[in-house]
Enzyme design. Structure first.
Site, PDB file in Angstrom:
ATOM      1  N   ALA A 114       0.822  -1.207   0.000  1.00  0.00           N
ATOM      2  CA  ALA A 114       0.000   0.000   0.000  1.00  0.00           C
ATOM      3  C   ALA A 114       0.858   1.259   0.000  1.00  0.00           C
ATOM      4  O   ALA A 114       0.623   2.188  -0.786  1.00  0.00           O
ATOM      5  CB  ALA A 114      -0.940  -0.005   1.211  1.00  0.00           C
ATOM      6  N   LYS A 158       6.375   8.336  16.365  1.00  0.00           N
ATOM      7  CA  LYS A 158       5.602   7.370  15.592  1.00  0.00           C
ATOM      8  C   LYS A 158       5.568   6.010  16.314  1.00  0.00           C
ATOM      9  O   LYS A 158       4.520   5.346  16.367  1.00  0.00           O
ATOM     10  CB  LYS A 158       6.248   7.224  14.210  1.00  0.00           C
ATOM     11  CG  LYS A 158       5.659   6.164  13.312  1.00  0.00           C
ATOM     12  CD  LYS A 158       4.395   6.623  12.628  1.00  0.00           C
ATOM     13  CE  LYS A 158       3.968   5.626  11.556  1.00  0.00           C
ATOM     14  NZ  LYS A 158       2.694   5.977  10.956  1.00  0.00           N
TER      15      LYS A 158
END
Lengths: 299, 299
Positions: free
Chosen positions: A10, A180
């Site tokens: 993706a 993150k």
């Protein structure tokens, strides 16, 4: 600019579509059929009700990787190791961008001889819809920081002028990756364990207690971060409330998750630094157990 | 002997079937239809490939409860409170047997004026198959101990001579209830969280790590128990490896679970005694969260 993207998942396809509009992009895939399909049909990008086809090349072999002027490595962290021997043969002047989740790859990158290395984190929601199609479900940022090469090399990184795909530069790669990592370590495993969408972690009061419990425990391993960072993670859950996390998606679809790169890294850190994080260990083991149960991982 | 059983769930029906063979049993149910069906058709007991019909009476009203010579209270702990006003009106000479999971009811029983009170724990596997039918899937023991009335009252408790339904007397009610509580607190919530059968907790190496982690943490609240008791809990998982735990069944079928009576009690104990049990708190919150998610519990 000639840009090579390694990985046809993706994220790889999303980068290929947006960079392919303005640059000369080649996607390097494992499967030759996927490469061929990309070459003949281009990348099909879906955003809301719009479809865009971007002509880019696909390659099933890494031979001409050395002709690229920038290489974006868009494979998962646990797939990185098998790629390293190849990356080490590349001319040193080719800049590399690594966009893996987690922090485990930082120690690997330290040993690389490349002159400029970037690391990145991605906030987009993207789902692959087939060999050459990707659906862009959530607009986020791409955060880039210099890992190696000095602060001026950031100017060599190709910008895009597309509001759907903003690229933001960070000064501190470690802070960027840790931010993150911490967000991923809370959201991904809990949504996977409870099999819920991201929003449920904050709208369900009992899951929200757990969310805070895991966050505060993880923070014991990252003493520079303060308690307020949880507000950013809550915002991520709000903005992506109807999204299925990538880890839950991997688990549901029978793929190995990134649990090692994310919570596994933190559990190891806790062990090395003698910080007791029982809940993090519990959640880590729960995800590993789910992988074993589903035959994704050997006993 | 006239025996009244309050509760027409799996355990109530199982007791009614086995005691009904040798005693005069009345089952007191909430729903009149169930009571009537029991009266007209008897209890249907399934064990392996054998079926047995035992004639017993069902009652939808508690009026003649005071005519019983022993009353077995076979409702869940969270249903006990609504029953207490009624039980307090009974003649003091009628012995009561409480067979709830957990320990929360111990403090309630202390205030009761009955001359003899027994508590019990059940190791059978039983599933209700309708209003009057119960399937006896796993032979266990019924453990009975005197809670109040002195050691000799145990002789007044009716024995059964049926190898499928052994009744065993215990001298120490607290030890007996704690044993059951600790085993339930490990097996029930974990099987519910992971949605697996009991055996998976020990055959899946990562779930087994979690099983041990939760056990050792819970034991911090029960310092009299030693580490070897885990072997008994492992044996329970082996013997019931293909069983779905009652908590997982409750959750799947949209009923309130016994999490408060089991792990909730331990979490409270930890709080009162300032024992830090983060993993137990995590698991407790996870089950509460699952109940909220399914609309079984209000937010």
């Amino acid at each position: 600019m000639n840009i090579g993207i390694i990985g046809g998942g993706a994220v790889g396809l999303l980068f290929a579509a947006y960079y392919g509009e303005q640059h000369n992009v080649v996607v390097y895939c494992k499967r030759k059929e996927q490469a061929q399909k990309i070459t003949t049909e281009g990348i099909k990008l879906k955003y809301e009700d719009n479809y865009l086809v971007v002509p880019v090349s696909g390659k099933g072999t890494m031979e001409d990787l050395k002709l690229q002027e920038l290489i974006i490595i868009a494979v998962k962290q646990h797939q990185l190791e098998s790629l390293l021997p190849l990356l080490r043969t590349l001319p040193r002047h080719i800049p590399l961008l690594f966009i893996q989740n987690g922090m485990g790859h930082v120690s690997i990158l330290q040993s690389m001889l490349q002159k400029s290395i970037f690391v990145g984190t991605i906030e987009h929601g993207a789902v692959r819809m087939g060999d050459r199609a990707v659906s862009h479900n959530g607009i986020g940022k791409t955060n880039i920081a210099v890992f190696k090469g000095g602060s001026t090399v950031i100017n060599t990184f190709p910008l895009l002028e597309n509001p759907l795909f903003p690229v933001v530069f960070n000064h501190d790669y470690l802070e960027m990756l840790e931010a993150k990592l911490i967000a991923n370590a809370v959201i991904n495993p809990l949504t996977t364990l409870f099999r819920v969408k991201n929003g449920e972690l904050i709208t369900n009061p009992s899951y929200y207690e757990i969310f805070k419990q895991l966050y505060h425990e993880i923070l014991k391993c990252f003493p520079k971060w303060d308690n307020h960072y949880i507000d950013d993670i809550i915002k991520i859950c709000v903005n992506t409330s109807k999204n299925t996390s990538s880890m839950l998606k991997d688990m549901t679809e029978g793929r190995k998750t990134e649990i090692e790169a994310i919570l596994g890294y933190i559990v190891d850190k806790g062990k090395k630094e003698s910080v007791d994080i029982p809940v993090a260990r519990f959640v880590y083991r729960a995800i590993i157990g789910m992988e074993i149960e589903r035959g994704i991982r050997a006993k």
